[in-house]
Design a protein around this motif. Structure first.
Motif, short mmCIF file in Angstrom:
data_model
loop_
_atom_site.label_atom_id
_atom_site.label_comp_id
_atom_site.label_asym_id
_atom_site.label_seq_id
_atom_site.Cartn_x
_atom_site.Cartn_y
_atom_site.Cartn_z
N GLN A 145 0.83 -1.22 0.00
CA GLN A 145 0.00 0.00 0.00
C GLN A 145 0.86 1.26 0.00
OE1 GLN A 145 -2.65 -0.58 3.58
NE2 GLN A 145 -1.65 -2.59 3.43
N SER A 146 0.19 2.35 -0.28
CA SER A 146 0.74 3.69 -0.12
C SER A 146 -0.38 4.56 0.43
CB SER A 146 1.20 4.24 -1.47
OG SER A 146 1.40 5.65 -1.42
N THR A 236 -0.85 2.06 -5.42
CA THR A 236 0.26 2.53 -4.57
C THR A 236 0.58 4.00 -4.83
OG1 THR A 236 2.04 1.66 -6.02
CG2 THR A 236 1.16 0.19 -4.30
N ALA A 244 3.08 -3.43 -5.42
CA ALA A 244 1.84 -4.13 -5.07
C ALA A 244 1.76 -5.41 -5.89
CB ALA A 244 0.63 -3.24 -5.34
#
Length: 484
Positions: A145-146, A236, A244
């Motif tokens: 994730q981001s 992301t 990802a």
């Protein structure tokens, strides 16, 4: 270097690339949250609880997808999922301590959530808070994730949930207005344009017009959910999906759809969905339109209820509290006043959302926290205002039919219904005499032999005055046929 507050003598030490920080030993947040707390001690505004809930659901979905993809072991994944579920249910909300207004496109909020979930998961696995070898906020909770795909996805989820609540509140308001439309359908009164007397209307028609405006708002909210369903989760940092895993990226949205019960779908172009915030500006515009309608309705209610004896006084609002600390027996239109202020706040919020959405640069909009705060606040306060208006004002409104009729009979606006028979000039002369003598127009029309009392009554029937066509035309046609 070592930072930290002496307000918490019982602390633990955490590290980041900038150095060491002492945080309260029992806190579920960590070093990243503590720095954000110190950097953004600006407004004292809390992150919206629905955004926290949505972020927690995203983290749970991510943990489940990572376990399925074999990227996260079952033990850690289960602990993260349980901790995220607890946060979504409302536990540990006091541990989300970052300011709602923050730099970094929501990174501080995302990190705060990551750390709370990580430390709770550590606790569930029998470890001590801060032992990130067991569960790490970034390596495990934030895996794949981001902030740039997590935060806007959570914002969409929060907005959908709040939007459904607002739609329900608007439906209740619409129903209350429609009930009054029916109740007041036969009460004839003078209509007004530019605050001057115009042609007759029914009180029910005025309530019906408000109900129709609210119905449009309900429809706009339905369309708003459509706009919000596409999420960029899995994209992301800039929407390309770097770091990802494909197995995770395509499964996580499916799991999130199941957890939320919303018809979420992965955006066809996550790159575009990451950098552009126009969807939030569009949805905010829908809320602004609803605010405009609520402000208009509230202003009309205050006018119609003004006085009550020295103003229009055509309706009476239910008294809900004493209106003055010095004037006994005074009751003010406090509910419409509250709704008006709420509407103005929503309009101001829309401007903030628009400016923030327009200020994104290249692959990201850094001002999503401002968008989130204002958009979610607008949903929340509009829901409260619409519900209160329906329950504490509209349902308790009563009419004063005698006052409505008295103002109608003394109004020059009535003459418009007689213009097709008299012509404009002769009608104007009747108005001039009525004003000079301060007598009802209808009396002068009969007195001067221009109409009989029966003819005046036929023209002045509510259904004749408030529907298309020439008032009384059917009556005169019948009289003509009878005479023939």
């Amino acid at each position: 270097m070592k930072d930290g507050s002496t307000d918490f003598p019982d602390t633990r030490t955490e590290k980041d690339p900038l150095g060491e920080v002492a945080v309260p030993r029992e806190a579920y947040y960590g070093v990243h949250t503590w720095r954000a707390r110190e950097n953004f001690a600006v407004s004292g505004l809390a992150v919206h609880p629905e955004l926290i809930r949505a972020l927690a659901l995203v983290k749970k979905a991510a943990a489940m997808a990572n376990v399925e993809a074999g990227l996260l072991d079952d033990r850690r994944g289960a602990a993260i999922s349980r901790a995220a579920e607890e946060l979504a249910e409302g536990r540990w909300r006091d541990q989300i301590i970052v300011d709602a207004l923050q730099g970094g496109a929501g990174t501080s909020t995302n990190m705060n959530v990551n750390e709370v979930i990580a430390n709770r998961a550590i606790e569930l696995l029998g470890g001590e808070k801060g032992d990130y070898g067991i569960v790490h906020p970034l390596d495990h909770v934030n895996l794949g994730q981001s902030t740039n795909d997590v935060y806007p996805t959570a914002l969409r989820i929060a907005a959908i949930g709040l939007g459904r609540g607002l739609a329900q509140a608007m439906a209740v308001l619409q129903g209350a207005l429609q009930a009054k439309e029916k109740e007041f359908g036969a009460i004839l009164k003078i209509g007004r344009t530019q605050l001057q007397e115009a042609v007759p209307v029914t009180l029910g028609q005025e309530f019906g017009a408000w109900a129709e405006a609210v119905a449009r708002d309900w429809w706009r909210l339905y369309k708003a959910e459509e706009r919000l369903r596409q999420v960029n989760l899995g994209g992301t940092a800039v929407g390309t999906g770097l770091n990802a895993d494909r197995r995770y990226a395509y499964r996580v949205v499916e799991i999130l759809r199941e957890l939320t019960g919303f018809g979420l779908a992965r955006a066809e172009n996550t790159f575009e969905a990451t950098q552009n915030a126009d969807i939030f500006a569009e949805v905010s515009g829908f809320l602004k339109a609803a605010a405009v309608n609520l402000a208009k309705i509230s202003a009309d209610l205050r006018l119609l209820a003004s006085g009550p004896r020295a103003g229009l006084g055509e309706i009476k609002l239910p008294p809900v509290q004493a209106g003055s600390s010095i004037m006994p027996g005074k009751y003010n239109p406090v509910v419409p006043e509250m709704v008006t202020q709420t509407a103005f706040q929503v309009m101001a919020n829309d401007l903030a959302v628009s400016l923030a959405a327009a200020s994104g640069q290249l692959e990201l909009n850094a001002f999503l926290p401002l968008i989130a705060h204002n958009l979610l606040q607008s949903f929340t306060i509009l829901t409260g205002a619409a519900g209160t208006l329906a329950e504490k004002c509209i349902r308790g409104i009563t009419a004063d039919p005698e006052r409505c009729r008295r103002l109608l009979d003394t109004s020059q606006g009535v003459i418009t219904a007689f213009v097709p028979y008299l012509g404009y000039e002769q009608a104007a002369a009747v108005v001039e005499r009525a004003i000079r003598t301060q007598r009802p127009l209808t009396e002068i029309l009969v007195e001067e032999g221009l109409f009989t009392l029966e003819e005046v009554e036929a023209i002045m029937r509510p259904e004749e005055l408030t529907t298309p066509g020439v008032a009384g035309a059917r009556y005169f046609q019948r009289q003509k046929r009878t005479g023939d």
